[in-house]
Scaffold this motif. Structure first.
Motif, mmCIF file in Angstrom:
data_model
loop_
_atom_site.group_PDB
_atom_site.id
_atom_site.type_symbol
_atom_site.label_atom_id
_atom_site.label_comp_id
_atom_site.label_asym_id
_atom_site.label_seq_id
_atom_site.Cartn_x
_atom_site.Cartn_y
_atom_site.Cartn_z
ATOM 1 N N UNK A 516 0.753 -1.181 0.106
ATOM 2 C CA UNK A 516 -0.065 0.099 -0.048
ATOM 3 C C UNK A 516 0.912 1.290 0.101
ATOM 4 N N UNK A 517 1.035 1.819 -1.101
ATOM 5 C CA UNK A 517 1.791 3.264 -1.250
ATOM 6 C C UNK A 517 1.003 4.380 -0.732
ATOM 7 N N UNK A 518 1.450 4.923 0.468
ATOM 8 C CA UNK A 518 0.549 5.980 1.111
ATOM 9 C C UNK A 518 1.724 7.017 1.339
ATOM 10 N N UNK A 519 2.343 7.556 0.335
ATOM 11 C CA UNK A 519 3.735 8.467 0.434
ATOM 12 C C UNK A 519 3.244 9.825 0.563
ATOM 13 N N UNK A 520 2.011 10.192 0.309
ATOM 14 C CA UNK A 520 1.669 11.542 0.901
ATOM 15 C C UNK A 520 1.842 12.516 -0.347
ATOM 16 N N UNK A 521 2.138 13.892 0.056
ATOM 17 C CA UNK A 521 2.557 14.780 -1.078
ATOM 18 C C UNK A 521 3.485 15.611 -0.541
ATOM 19 N N UNK A 522 3.860 16.441 -1.298
ATOM 20 C CA UNK A 522 4.897 17.685 -0.967
ATOM 21 C C UNK A 522 4.491 19.057 -1.461
ATOM 22 N N UNK A 523 4.921 20.101 -0.664
ATOM 23 C CA UNK A 523 4.423 21.607 -1.069
ATOM 24 C C UNK A 523 4.993 21.924 -2.285
ATOM 25 N N UNK A 647 1.260 15.256 -5.430
ATOM 26 C CA UNK A 647 1.398 13.767 -4.961
ATOM 27 C C UNK A 647 3.102 13.414 -5.052
ATOM 28 N N UNK A 648 3.319 12.869 -3.923
ATOM 29 C CA UNK A 648 4.790 12.482 -3.954
ATOM 30 C C UNK A 648 4.577 10.645 -4.352
ATOM 31 N N UNK A 649 4.706 10.474 -5.798
ATOM 32 C CA UNK A 649 4.434 9.017 -6.200
ATOM 33 C C UNK A 649 5.706 8.639 -6.767
ATOM 34 N N UNK A 666 -2.624 5.099 -2.671
ATOM 35 C CA UNK A 666 -3.768 5.680 -1.811
ATOM 36 C C UNK A 666 -3.460 7.000 -1.610
ATOM 37 N N UNK A 667 -4.644 7.686 -1.157
ATOM 38 C CA UNK A 667 -4.365 9.023 -0.393
ATOM 39 C C UNK A 667 -3.900 10.140 -1.188
ATOM 40 N N UNK A 668 -3.118 10.991 -0.653
ATOM 41 C CA UNK A 668 -2.195 12.243 -1.167
ATOM 42 C C UNK A 668 -1.495 11.759 -2.370
ATOM 43 N N UNK A 669 -0.962 10.606 -2.517
ATOM 44 C CA UNK A 669 0.129 10.072 -3.397
ATOM 45 C C UNK A 669 -0.717 9.847 -4.668
ATOM 46 N N UNK A 670 -2.000 9.913 -4.575
ATOM 47 C CA UNK A 670 -2.770 9.604 -5.867
ATOM 48 C C UNK A 670 -3.236 10.836 -6.193
ATOM 49 N N UNK A 671 -3.975 11.735 -5.223
ATOM 50 C CA UNK A 671 -4.608 13.097 -5.521
ATOM 51 C C UNK A 671 -4.621 13.674 -4.039
ATOM 52 N N UNK A 672 -4.144 14.895 -4.071
ATOM 53 C CA UNK A 672 -4.252 15.481 -2.733
ATOM 54 C C UNK A 672 -5.685 16.011 -2.470
ATOM 55 N N UNK A 673 -5.902 15.607 -1.158
ATOM 56 C CA UNK A 673 -7.254 16.156 -0.725
ATOM 57 C C UNK A 673 -7.061 16.249 0.994
ATOM 58 N N UNK A 674 -8.278 15.700 1.385
ATOM 59 C CA UNK A 674 -8.413 15.942 2.858
ATOM 60 C C UNK A 674 -8.518 14.893 3.658
#
Length: 690
Positions: A516-523, A647-649, A666-674
């Motif tokens: 499960x890749x949940x590496x999030x996002x970067x500014x 996304x940091x993918x 999953x998560x922000x590493x796909x599409x940045x959201x809430x």
């Protein structure tokens, strides 16, 4: 801790409630056009009864279909055909030892003009052509209807008298005739009779939050000069006639509660003297006590003062407990109150202190339907706490006119209460990369399904983006969702590897069945703006850059930009916010803005909408007006970029085609959201694994 008060029984009227926990009324939109209880609605309430709640008070239940329908998924008691489905739900709730009251409601001026008569039309269409066509009709009505409403070319909502528009609904209203008032009184009584026939244990009259009954009570919305207006006695007449009618029709042994805003809170938004304050609210409470109602459900405010009854995350716990405490001094009937209670310790203390007799939990029971049983079983640490993010109401409001329901940021099972996770993991190995909301949610759910889960985190602690989001002033509640997910994941056997940068080689060696890749996002940080006097919000929020007593420009006025600006102001900086759009924080939820903007304005923040950043120099920046093209130079010491995230993918791109394991992003590493997007993304990923 021994919660003796919380788990002691108490009567409302002649009805004994097994404990002091009440599920507060919350409209989530689980119903249908005709107002009948649906399976999804019943499952929602039954799950809370199963979770140990003593008393459930239903969502706003309409008593009038034409002027009183607040949403397409609202419960109703306007026809006898609604009794049987309600009885089925009541019987299920009773099987768990819980009691149920129905909250009878009319929105008055706080309805939308485009809703006038729309529900009966949808019901007729549903009967004739079926639900699919009825939904199409609704979809055809609402979009153009909103445009017409903006121009006031829609039917008028009803009010005690013609008065100012409600802030949120913004619909032109008309005063009720005496005939109209008498008809509504009868409809409230008929709703109570139907609730009684369905086996409900009582009813609650909604005289709070600016709805119709409160509109009669308030001199701000009741300008009548007949027996229904003027003096407090006259302004209470509508409510008193409803009470008298219910007593006559249902008997004195059928519990009757009034939910009352005891202070309209206009002083809190800088309008003292408007509406009624606590002193008059106490007179209303005392009069209702003397009238012989069975309990009073203490609340506050109206839609015009929205944040003072449905609080954002920045509000301190228990901030309005003084309202219930004052009511207790003037009544001798049970007092129910919410008071922004989030822990069993807080609940027990407020009961012991005599502030209230029943603890009303609304949003906490959305976040965790088993809150009560977890406390009773000594498992308080496993409670999923409400973080007061307001997404439940925001999503309900947005979804109500799309014929779907509200959601909860921390509980992806809202609307899926009957769903049971399939426990077929059988020890299969899962590697979760990243321990933000998405990663932790996936880890916990997979462990509950019986998978062998290991979470890899590059930092020394869990949290991801929440470790930044909780840093602005009074945002610490946001981290509760991380703490609670982490606790539950560990309790379910999830293993954690911190300070670990995951590579393809590490995963290949670990040989999991799933990743499960949940590496999030970067500014976002455009290279063109790089410099010694420039950073993103990340560096401000994580504390790696500390600014004090500086002139700071923040580029971007989304909620992250506004909340970072608030932190900068607290540190003594003078802040200017630049925004390309013509309005500040376009698209942000109004409650969040109502919370943030006054604080920023008080701190002297300068807002510059319609302004595009062009260049950052050593001594400031150059911008351009998007309206006339004029160049603007600002003398600032530092520039903070709040331009969103990407996304940091990178890892996902390396491993997505692996034949050794299945990879799910999953998560922000796909599409940045809430937060809600992260939990939903994780839920969908977990359910996709067979």
């Amino acid at each position: 801790m021994d919660y003796k008060m919380l788990f002691s029984p108490m009567k409302i009227g002649n009805t004994e409630i097994k404990n002091r926990v009440v599920m507060a009324p919350m409209c989530m939109g689980f119903g249908q056009f005709d107002g009948k209880v649906t399976d999804i609605m019943a499952d929602h309430y039954v799950e809370r009864a199963k979770g140990g709640v003593g008393l459930i008070i239903t969502e706003i239940t309409r008593i009038n279909d034409v002027t009183g329908a607040s949403s397409f998924g609202q419960m109703a008691l306007t026809h006898d055909s609604q009794i049987a489905p309600l009885k089925n739900m009541v019987d299920r709730i009773h099987s768990y030892g819980a009691k149920i009251f129905v909250e009878l409601h009319h929105p008055g001026r706080q309805n939308l003009g485009l809703m006038m008569g729309t529900v009966p039309l949808s019901v007729a269409c549903d009967k004739i052509m079926g639900k699919a066509y009825a939904k199409l009709l609704t979809g055809a009505i609402i979009p153009p209807g909103k445009k017409l409403q903006d121009k006031d070319i829609v039917p008028r909502t009803v009010a005690p008298s013609k008065c100012e528009k409600s802030k949120m609904a913004d619909s032109v209203n008309r005063g009720l005739t005496k005939t109209g008032i008498k008809k509504l009184v009868r409809q409230f009584v008929q709703g109570a009779v139907r609730a009684q026939k369905a086996g409900c244990d009582g009813v609650e009259l909604h005289a709070a939050h600016g709805y119709l009954i409160q509109q009669f009570l308030s001199p701000n919305t009741n300008h009548r000069n007949d027996e229904y207006g003027g003096s407090l006695e006259n302004r209470m007449r509508f409510l008193n006639e409803i009470i008298d009618g219910i007593r006559l029709a249902c008997g004195n042994d059928f519990p009757l509660v009034v939910r009352l805003s005891v202070d309209e809170m206009y002083a809190k938004i800088g309008q003292p003297g408007k509406g009624y304050d606590l002193q008059e609210g106490l007179k209303i409470a005392k009069a209702l006590n003397d009238k012989g109602i069975d309990a009073i459900d203490v609340s506050s405010a109206a839609y015009d003062t929205f944040n003072y009854w449905l609080e954002p995350t920045t509000f301190p716990l228990g901030w309005r407990k003084y309202l219930a405490e004052e009511v207790k001094k003037v009544v001798d009937i049970p007092v129910i109150a919410a008071n922004l209670i989030r822990s069993p310790e807080q609940a027990e203390q407020q009961l012991e202190d005599g502030i209230q007799d029943f603890i009303s939990l609304g949003r906490p029971l959305l976040a965790d339907p088993h809150w009560v049983n977890k406390v009773k079983e000594g498992k308080e640490d496993t409670i999923k706490r409400c973080i007061c993010c307001l997404y439940c109401f925001e999503s309900m409001e947005n979804n109500a006119y799309e014929y779907t329901h509200g959601r909860c940021s921390v509980n992806p099972f809202i609307g899926r209460d009957s769903l049971e996770l399939e426990k077929n993991g059988n020890g299969r190995k899962v590697a979760v990369v990243g321990s933000g909301v998405a990663g932790l949610t996936a880890a916990e759910l997979l462990s509950r399904r019986g998978f062998d889960v290991t979470v890899y985190e590059k930092e020394s602690a869990v949290g991801g983006q929440i470790n930044l989001a909780d840093k602005p002033p009074h945002k610490e509640k946001l981290h509760w969702c991380i703490d609670d997910l982490y606790t539950n994941a560990k309790n379910n056997g999830v293993k954690f590897e911190f300070n670990t940068t995951v590579t393809k080689e590490l995963l290949d060696d670990a040989s999991p069945d799933f990743v499960i890749n949940a590496t999030g996002a970067n500014a976002v940080f455009p290279k063109a703006f790089a410099g010694d006097n420039v950073s993103t919000v990340t560096e401000i929020l994580n504390g790696s850059i500390k600014l004090e007593n500086k002139k700071v420009a923040v580029i971007g006025s989304g909620m992250t930009g506004l909340e970072t600006s608030e932190l900068l102001c607290e540190m003594g900086n003078k802040v200017t916010i630049l925004e390309m759009a013509d309005t500040i924080a376009p698209g942000a939820y109004f409650q969040q803005l109502d919370d943030a903007l006054p604080k920023l304005k008080e701190a002297g923040t300068v807002f510059m909408p319609s302004t595009k950043l062009l260049e950052i120099t050593a001594d400031g920046l150059t911008a351009e007006s998007t309206k006339n093209g004029d160049k603007i130079k600002l003398d600032v010491d530092f520039v903070v970029l709040s331009m969103g995230c990407r996304p940091d993918n990178a890892l996902y791109e390396q491993i997505k085609d692996s034949t050794k394991y299945k990879v799910i992003n999953i998560g922000d590493s796909v599409k940045v959201g809430r937060i809600a997007n992260a939990t939903e993304s994780a839920f969908q990923a977990v359910m996709s694994i067979k």
